[in-house]
Design an enzyme around this catalytic site. Structure first.
Site, PDB file in Angstrom:
ATOM      1  N   ALA A  61    -114.332  -0.833  13.613  1.00  0.00           N
ATOM      2  CA  ALA A  61    -115.157  -0.450  12.472  1.00  0.00           C
ATOM      3  C   ALA A  61    -116.625  -0.725  12.746  1.00  0.00           C
ATOM      4  CB  ALA A  61    -114.688  -1.206  11.229  1.00  0.00           C
ATOM      5  N   CYS A  62    -117.111  -0.250  13.860  1.00  0.00           N
ATOM      6  CA  CYS A  62    -118.507  -0.494  14.246  1.00  0.00           C
ATOM      7  C   CYS A  62    -119.476   0.369  13.438  1.00  0.00           C
ATOM      8  CB  CYS A  62    -118.707  -0.202  15.723  1.00  0.00           C
ATOM      9  SG  CYS A  62    -117.620  -1.109  16.826  1.00  0.00           S
TER      10      CYS A  62
END
Length: 348
Positions: free
Chosen positions: A23-24
């Site tokens: 989930a960058c």
């Protein structure tokens, strides 16, 4: 108008169901007087074994996948973050080109061997750009000709290697590179200042358009899912002031990245797109200063690229971050000569 908003709302809802392995978030922040900064968070389901690496110019490279690999000699020195020390996923070069690789589940690179092109491990994708290009325009012009075919082996943790690449430079130019259904798509514009994970970037833009009609001061989606983070960060990045002072601008970038991070320890095996933030980076493009923020340590440290001894013919340098050492301030003196890591390769 109502139909278009309904369609956008449906797209935003559908995006919530797309599973992602991490989930960058990546941002390109514009300070005052044409100063630009890139921020990035690395969210992953486990520790990433990250060290910092610095590479000199005139370093001979290859694509890392054996026979048929592309070869090149680096034009620029660079600093970057290793991912399991088989890939460069974040970094900048001494010309100011800055790049970030984020996970994209929809990535599909096609049959590399059937393409007839030289081969490049996805672990070397960003490094190839940092080694060869000074500006986003230069990278877009060259990479649009597809000088190589990407090979995406399985990561050391067994997950698929799949990502999209963002580049920015000291003019504030920006580009997003994605391979979808075996075809390269490039989104090139200074207005592309936010990137997360799924869905593909074109759909992220559509989702953001929907939330723009709602108005961020009224309501913003609050989950850690990629589509929600894209909408939330797009609003916040436009809401903060453009700071003139470098220290204040960098504090603002880091505060934005912390605001979008997932607290350590929050994991959901049923929702792999929600993963704890492991580290954050921020690049001051104009000053060529690279900040690293490990969530396990109490302070941020940074590296001035100009203070590293990176002349042609010198060895690669490594800052060992295993065991999460407590570092603060400028740490160029703590880099030690090291054998460069090998790019991610298929298992024999």
């Amino acid at each position: 108008m109502r139909k278009s908003l309904t369609a956008l709302a449906a797209l935003a809802t559908a995006a919530l169901a797309i599973p992602v392995a991490d989930a960058c978030t990546r941002i390109l922040y514009s300070g005052a007087e044409n100063a630009f900064y890139v921020g990035r968070s690395m969210d992953w389901a486990e520790e990433t074994g990250t060290d910092l690496w610095a590479f000199p110019p005139e370093m001979k490279r290859d694509g890392g996948v054996g026979e048929g690999s592309i070869t090149w000699t680096s034009k620029y020195s660079s600093i970057g973050a290793g991912f399991y020390n088989v890939a460069t996923v974040d970094g900048m070069n001494d010309a100011g080109l800055t790049g970030n690789v984020l996970y994209l589940a929809e990535s599909s690179y096609g049959d590399a061997k059937a393409s007839g092109k030289p081969l490049l491990s996805i672990g070397g994708w960003l490094q190839y750009a940092l080694d060869n290009y000074a500006t986003v325009q230069e990278a877009v012009d060259a990479l649009s000709k597809e000088p190589f075919a990407l090979v995406a082996p399985v990561l050391p943790n067994g997950a698929a290697a799949a990502g999209h690449l963002a580049l920015a430079d000291k003019t504030g130019d920006s580009a997003i590179f994605e391979y979808i259904d075996g075809k390269l798509t490039i989104h090139h514009s200074k207005k592309y200042t936010v990137m997360t994970n799924s869905p593909v970037f074109e759909q992220q833009l559509a989702i953001s358009t929907y939330w723009d009609t709602v108005g961020g001061s009224n309501f913003l989606p609050g989950t850690s899912r990629a589509a929600d983070r894209f909408a939330r960060m797009s609003w916040m990045l436009n809401a903060v002031p453009a700071e003139k002072d470098e220290a204040t601008a960098m504090a603002e970038v880091l505060s934005l990245m912390r605001s979008i991070s997932v607290p350590l320890g929050i994991q959901d095996p049923k929702l792999p797109n929600i993963a704890s933030t492991r580290w954050r980076t921020a690049a001051d493009i104009n000053a060529k200063r690279y900040f690293f923020d490990n969530v396990h340590t109490p302070s941020v440290f940074w590296v001035d690229l100009d203070k590293l001894d990176l002349k042609a013919g010198s060895s690669a340098l490594k800052l060992d971050l295993q065991g999460t050492p407590y570092l603060s301030g400028e740490v160029s003196k703590d880099f030690k000569p090291a054998e460069p890591f090998k790019f991610l390769a298929p298992k024999s």
